[in-house]
Motif scaffolding. Sequence first.
Motif, mmCIF file in Angstrom:
data_model
loop_
_atom_site.group_PDB
_atom_site.id
_atom_site.type_symbol
_atom_site.label_atom_id
_atom_site.label_comp_id
_atom_site.label_asym_id
_atom_site.label_seq_id
_atom_site.Cartn_x
_atom_site.Cartn_y
_atom_site.Cartn_z
ATOM 1 N N ALA A 243 29.190 27.896 -45.948
ATOM 2 C CA ALA A 243 30.454 28.775 -46.106
ATOM 3 C C ALA A 243 31.596 28.407 -46.682
ATOM 4 O O ALA A 243 33.160 28.122 -47.577
ATOM 5 C CB ALA A 243 31.176 30.405 -45.006
ATOM 6 N N TYR B 264 28.718 35.037 -53.266
ATOM 7 C CA TYR B 264 29.682 34.282 -52.960
ATOM 8 C C TYR B 264 29.920 33.218 -51.688
ATOM 9 O O TYR B 264 28.138 32.825 -51.269
ATOM 10 C CB TYR B 264 30.653 35.786 -51.719
ATOM 11 N N LEU C 40 29.239 41.680 -49.861
ATOM 12 C CA LEU C 40 29.684 40.599 -49.149
ATOM 13 C C LEU C 40 28.334 40.264 -48.526
ATOM 14 O O LEU C 40 28.220 39.171 -48.124
ATOM 15 C CB LEU C 40 30.937 40.693 -48.747
ATOM 16 N N PHE D 190 32.759 33.645 -45.709
ATOM 17 C CA PHE D 190 32.813 34.109 -44.993
ATOM 18 C C PHE D 190 31.234 34.174 -44.244
ATOM 19 O O PHE D 190 30.330 34.315 -44.692
ATOM 20 C CB PHE D 190 33.130 36.133 -45.833
ATOM 21 N N VAL E 28 38.315 36.115 -50.678
ATOM 22 C CA VAL E 28 36.282 35.800 -51.416
ATOM 23 C C VAL E 28 36.353 35.720 -52.696
ATOM 24 O O VAL E 28 35.408 34.528 -52.992
ATOM 25 C CB VAL E 28 35.561 36.607 -50.690
ATOM 26 N N SER F 107 29.150 33.246 -48.621
ATOM 27 C CA SER F 107 28.817 34.977 -47.778
ATOM 28 C C SER F 107 27.442 34.419 -46.996
ATOM 29 O O SER F 107 26.545 34.444 -47.803
ATOM 30 C CB SER F 107 29.056 36.162 -48.375
#
Length: 281
Positions: free
Chosen positions: A227, A197, A127, A108, A102, A199
């Motif tokens: 993502a 991220y 996350l 993710f 990641v 995510s």
Amino acid sequence: MRTLLRLCMIVALACAPALAPSAAHAAEGPRVLVLTTGNGAQDVADFAVERLQMEGRRWNFSLVQGTPEDLLDLDGYQVVAFVNTGPDLMDDAQRSSLQTFVEGGGGFVGVGSAASSVLGWEFYEKLIGAVPVQPPGPEAKESVSFNAGSPITDGLDEDIELTEPWYSFDPAPADPRQTVLAQLGSGDPVAWHSNAYNSFYASPGADGDTWGDRDFLQLIRQGIWWAAGEEGALVQNSADAAPSWPYTLTFVLFVIAVAGGGSLAVWRLDKAETGPAGSHA
């Protein structure tokens, strides 16, 4: 010799569509590793994977079902997805591998109970973007509305109703670390993405009927696409929307029928050609 040549031509023509790759399979879309390990209902998990595989065939991403051991080698994957995964999902080595993936730009996606799969791990809580209050509430039908302005919610203009055991989160996702994408009528968020991220998380997914809802599936597939870092629009391949196995079987039977019928026709044609010639000789 003439009979054999004709038969070969018939089989070659019948098999030609199978030998030519379809546009969907030729496309280079994101590759997704999906885990359902420790889920609370295997029938729901199986149905969720089946629906996601159909979405992948239709929208140019491939889904590979795996186990936590597969997290140790994420080369070739653009996204890792946890769908209704259970608690204590990963050991230290698997955690380290996921974190490296990641932080290196990998995507993710978490759905349902994935939020509580690794409680107490600071990186995973960042996350996911929130910490669920355990256990979730009783199953109830709620209206879900979507927020405009994100590619994840593009085209989701109307509220949907889902029956789920809804989670509460403390702390809940909030700007500037997360962008809320969907919420209940009460205002409680149910889907969001991280601003740090690649995510994305959605709390519904525990009920099988949820995976039959077209708008929910659209939210998840667009979350996967986002993502994965894809900037282009999703392009539908309607020819590959349904599961491949019954059509493959049907096609094989079709080839056998064509080849068998063709060989019979050739045999009769040759017999008709040689028979009268011999009788008039």
